[in-house]
Each structure stands twice: as C-alpha cells, then as structure tokens.
Design a protein around this motif. Sequence first.
Motif, PDB file in Angstrom:
ATOM      1  N   CYS A  57       0.858  -1.188   0.000  1.00 53.25           N
ATOM      2  CA  CYS A  57       0.000   0.000   0.000  1.00 53.25           C
ATOM      3  C   CYS A  57       0.892   1.235   0.000  1.00 53.25           C
ATOM      4  O   CYS A  57       1.846   1.309   0.778  1.00 53.25           O
ATOM      5  CB  CYS A  57      -0.888  -0.036   1.244  1.00 53.25           C
ATOM      6  N   VAL A  59       0.228   4.090   1.053  1.00 47.36           N
ATOM      7  CA  VAL A  59      -0.005   4.964   2.215  1.00 47.36           C
ATOM      8  C   VAL A  59       0.652   4.397   3.484  1.00 47.36           C
ATOM      9  O   VAL A  59       1.434   5.064   4.148  1.00 47.36           O
ATOM     10  CB  VAL A  59      -1.527   5.169   2.444  1.00 47.36           C
ATOM     11  N   CYS A  60       0.358   3.115   3.804  1.00 49.97           N
ATOM     12  CA  CYS A  60       0.855   2.574   5.083  1.00 49.97           C
ATOM     13  C   CYS A  60       2.058   1.638   4.907  1.00 49.97           C
ATOM     14  O   CYS A  60       2.712   1.284   5.888  1.00 49.97           O
ATOM     15  CB  CYS A  60      -0.264   1.854   5.821  1.00 49.97           C
ATOM     16  N   CYS A  67      -3.319  -4.268   4.832  1.00 44.84           N
ATOM     17  CA  CYS A  67      -3.516  -2.812   4.962  1.00 44.84           C
ATOM     18  C   CYS A  67      -4.888  -2.529   5.576  1.00 44.84           C
ATOM     19  O   CYS A  67      -5.871  -3.178   5.235  1.00 44.84           O
ATOM     20  CB  CYS A  67      -3.401  -2.179   3.574  1.00 44.84           C
ATOM     21  N   CYS A  69      -5.973   0.785   5.779  1.00 42.83           N
ATOM     22  CA  CYS A  69      -6.338   2.152   5.388  1.00 42.83           C
ATOM     23  C   CYS A  69      -7.810   2.166   4.964  1.00 42.83           C
ATOM     24  O   CYS A  69      -8.308   1.188   4.427  1.00 42.83           O
ATOM     25  CB  CYS A  69      -5.495   2.625   4.211  1.00 42.83           C
ATOM     26  N   LYS A 252      -7.555   5.840  -1.298  1.00 45.80           N
ATOM     27  CA  LYS A 252      -7.363   4.981  -0.133  1.00 45.80           C
ATOM     28  C   LYS A 252      -7.509   5.713   1.200  1.00 45.80           C
ATOM     29  O   LYS A 252      -7.549   5.103   2.231  1.00 45.80           O
ATOM     30  CB  LYS A 252      -5.977   4.352  -0.198  1.00 45.80           C
TER      31      LYS A 252
HETATM   32 ZN   LIG Z   1      -2.562   1.031   3.676  1.00 50.56          ZN
END
Ligand SMILES: [Zn+2]
Length: 253
Positions: A57, A59-60, A67, A69, A252
Amino acid sequence: MKQVSVGRFLWYLFAVPHCAACRKLLAPQDALGRYAGCDVLCPNCRANWENEKLALCSVCGEAHIDCRCMPEVLRQAGAEGMIHLGEYRADSAIGRTVLRLKDTALHRAANFAAAQLAPAFRRLCADALRRPEQVIVTYLPCRIDARRKCGHDQAELIARALAHHLGAKCMPMLQRTGGAAPQKSLSGSARKENAQKAFMLAHHAEPAGKTVILVDDVITTGSTMEAGVRILREAGAAAVFCAVLGVTAEKKR
Ligand SMILES: [Zn+2]
Ligand SMILES: [Zn+2]
C-alpha cells in the motif's frame, strides 16, 4: 493430477471451466490441481492475483491484504475498519475478476475471493466473531436495472460466500430506492449527494446492536459505501466493517 476423483473429473468435463480473469480455458492439470483457486484462475492469473494482494500500500506500506487504510469518508460515517484484497485496476487479475463477476454469477470466483477476505476479518473482528450470531454480513445492492440485466448481484455473491466462511448470517439490510442516477456518470460532490438518496434500510432489517460487515466489489470514491454505513449506524448497528475486493489507488485515504 494425481488422485483426482471421478466426480471432479466429470465436473471438469461438464463445467468446461475458464479462467475468471483472462477467460482462457483451464487445462485439466491446472483446474483439477490442489492449490487454492485452481478451478477459478489459470496459474498465470493466480500468481498475479497473489502478487496484487502482497503489493505494498502506498499509504501505510503494508501488503494490501494486511492494509487497514480506509477512506476518511467511511470513518466519518462511523465505519470501524475496512479490508480489501488489492488495488483495483481494469487490467489486473483482481480487477478483471471483479469485472467478470458483474456479468456472470461465478460462484467459484466469489467464493475464492471471500475465502481470502475471511482470515483478515477473523483478525479484525475477533471479538465480535466469538459470537457469530451477533454478526451479519450484508452488501450494497447493485442498481435495479443492472440486476435485472445480468440476473444477479456480484456484491451479494461475495457477501454470501464471506458469511459462509465466517460462520455468520448473510441477509439483505439495504435496498435501492430506485431514485438515483448511475454513479459512473457523476463526479465528486454529485456522487456523494446521489449516493445518499440511492439506498434505504431494507424492510425487516434489524441491525440494532449487531456487528455488520458491509460488502461491495470495488470502492472508488467511497460515496456509496459511506451511504450504506451511515444508514446502518443510524439504525443502531453496534459496529460496521467494510469489505471490498479492490480499492482504486488514489482513494485509499
Ligand atoms: Zn494502507
Ligand atoms: Zn487467467
């Protein structure tokens, strides 16, 4: 192809199974194999599917399947968490399977996808699932005209399979009002407004005090999922978790 039962072999002959993603005929040695999803995806798409689940992911930094998110709109609507299998792209194995499920009621594909969402939910909702009678799996119903056209609802197929894997009940809790335009034709705030009037609580649905898992095939802006979460929370659901197969990359958070 060792120790293939006669029943499985007859199934192959009659079902003539094709890969849910690339639509190629599955070779008997693949379709009758012993790995998960062998009767759903060809070995190539199966490998791609796994890579898509394990891709990180942006983002994370966790693998998509791990994930947690969630679009902010879902959090604001009162969702507790969301699980997805991978990023949705029209040319990916997950994406192509999602598109295929819209047209064809592929129970094996829905079951295969649900079997992979289930372990993540067993971790995410471990407490609630200790009392599975308190957990209800439901889905965002597709548009009435889409259901009429293809004869099934892909979110319902996935929800039923997920409920089976979790030992929980699946029941319709939301219904379409029939008064909204297709989301695809709209953008931004128009989508949100449109989605809010698209759903209502289904007759006889009693989410009060229950943990509800709300299933859809793909999440894009999150507007329709948000509308569903809001209705369930306002009707008293103790917690709402979201489950989707694919998430579009830019939405996301
Ligand atoms: Zn994530
Ligand atoms: Zn394939």
